[in-house]
Design a protein around this motif. Sequence first.
Motif, PDB file in Angstrom:
ATOM      1  N   ASN A  25      -8.484   1.078  -9.319  1.00 44.31           N
ATOM      2  CA  ASN A  25      -8.990   2.021  -8.538  1.00 44.31           C
ATOM      3  C   ASN A  25      -8.198   3.187  -7.898  1.00 44.31           C
ATOM      4  O   ASN A  25      -8.271   3.062  -6.704  1.00 44.31           O
ATOM      5  N   PRO A  26      -7.249   3.827  -8.537  1.00 39.26           N
ATOM      6  CA  PRO A  26      -6.492   4.870  -7.872  1.00 39.26           C
ATOM      7  C   PRO A  26      -7.431   5.915  -7.318  1.00 39.26           C
ATOM      8  O   PRO A  26      -8.487   6.196  -8.287  1.00 39.26           O
ATOM      9  N   ILE A  27      -6.902   6.804  -6.427  1.00 41.09           N
ATOM     10  CA  ILE A  27      -8.001   7.781  -6.096  1.00 41.09           C
ATOM     11  C   ILE A  27      -7.379   8.866  -6.065  1.00 41.09           C
ATOM     12  O   ILE A  27      -7.944  10.257  -5.799  1.00 41.09           O
ATOM     13  N   GLY A  56     -14.531  -1.456  -4.062  1.00 40.00           N
ATOM     14  CA  GLY A  56     -13.805  -1.401  -5.437  1.00 40.00           C
ATOM     15  C   GLY A  56     -14.447  -2.389  -6.132  1.00 40.00           C
ATOM     16  O   GLY A  56     -14.538  -3.544  -5.985  1.00 40.00           O
ATOM     17  N   SER A  62      -8.318  -0.326  -3.978  1.00 43.88           N
ATOM     18  CA  SER A  62      -7.708   0.582  -4.402  1.00 43.88           C
ATOM     19  C   SER A  62      -6.324   0.508  -4.252  1.00 43.88           C
ATOM     20  O   SER A  62      -5.603   0.256  -3.314  1.00 43.88           O
ATOM     21  N   SER A  63      -5.790   1.104  -5.566  1.00 43.09           N
ATOM     22  CA  SER A  63      -4.088   0.938  -5.537  1.00 43.09           C
ATOM     23  C   SER A  63      -3.458   2.408  -5.144  1.00 43.09           C
ATOM     24  O   SER A  63      -2.361   2.298  -5.175  1.00 43.09           O
ATOM     25  N   GLY A  64      -4.417   3.191  -4.483  1.00 44.29           N
ATOM     26  CA  GLY A  64      -3.973   4.485  -4.021  1.00 44.29           C
ATOM     27  C   GLY A  64      -3.621   5.434  -5.168  1.00 44.29           C
ATOM     28  O   GLY A  64      -4.428   5.950  -5.714  1.00 44.29           O
ATOM     29  N   ALA A 116      -5.467  -2.935  -0.914  1.00 42.56           N
ATOM     30  CA  ALA A 116      -5.490  -1.651  -0.639  1.00 42.56           C
ATOM     31  C   ALA A 116      -4.249  -0.930  -0.324  1.00 42.56           C
ATOM     32  O   ALA A 116      -3.699  -1.337   0.909  1.00 42.56           O
ATOM     33  N   GLY A 120      -4.851   3.887  -0.873  1.00 40.99           N
ATOM     34  CA  GLY A 120      -6.118   3.013  -0.775  1.00 40.99           C
ATOM     35  C   GLY A 120      -5.936   2.367   0.531  1.00 40.99           C
ATOM     36  O   GLY A 120      -7.234   2.135   1.241  1.00 40.99           O
TER      37      GLY A 120
END
Length: 268
Positions: A25-27, A56, A62-64, A116, A120
């Motif tokens: 889940n990278p943003i 997520g 999130s892995s950022g 996170a 994240g």
Amino acid sequence: MSEPVLVESDGRIAVLTLNRPETRNPISDPDMMEALLSTLARLDADPDIRAIILTGAGSAFSSGGNLNAMRPDVPGGLRASLPARTRMNYRTGIQRIPLAIEAMEVPVIAAVNGPAIGAGCDLACMCDIRIASETARFAESFVKVGIVPGDGGAWLLPQVVGFSKACEMALTGDMIDAKEALACGLVSKIVPPASLLDEARAMAERIAANPGHAVRMTRRLLRQSRVMDLPGILDLSAALQALAHATEDHDEALSAMLEKRKPSFKGR
């Protein structure tokens, strides 16, 4: 490819799920950024939505940033061979997310289901309330890959955990577990993984039980209090209070308290 963001709503509470579990889940990817921004804007504009839960899919919150897109001129990446272009990519890309969440009026609860990391971690800090699974981990890890918090983390993290702890996290880049996150105020509660969304929904229900306009304006005051002085906040409080006094829900709340009954709020 599946939708980058999934939304479930019961009319008052929306659950927003970052949906790239295969990449944690990278943003920073363009499709994720655009989906997240458009979904948040739509939910914030809906007067019936009283609270948003952000979580997520899969094992990570999130892995950022997407490490595979950190080389120069990768399509969809933030880094360009020209530094001035990189600057603009950040401004028109990931930096829109903290600005959008800051400008919202609907409270956002982060249900941190797993790691996170980097952006994240900062995404969790952008939210109003953070509830963590026992499996959650947090790291302000930008220095580990030789960069700085380009998404506003140097402002966001100290607001949540204080300057000293933020320095420790950002300068070492080390990961902390859910217990340490609770101890430093990064999260307000730790729960078993199976209970995370139920706990987040229970918190959202407690918020949604209150008059919608009062909740939105209170959220605005809390956000503005971080950047305004006391005289400015008092002026804004008086202006918003004038609006709150004029709502039907305020009159209903007073009547219900005086008549010792449960109120029925209409959002008016």
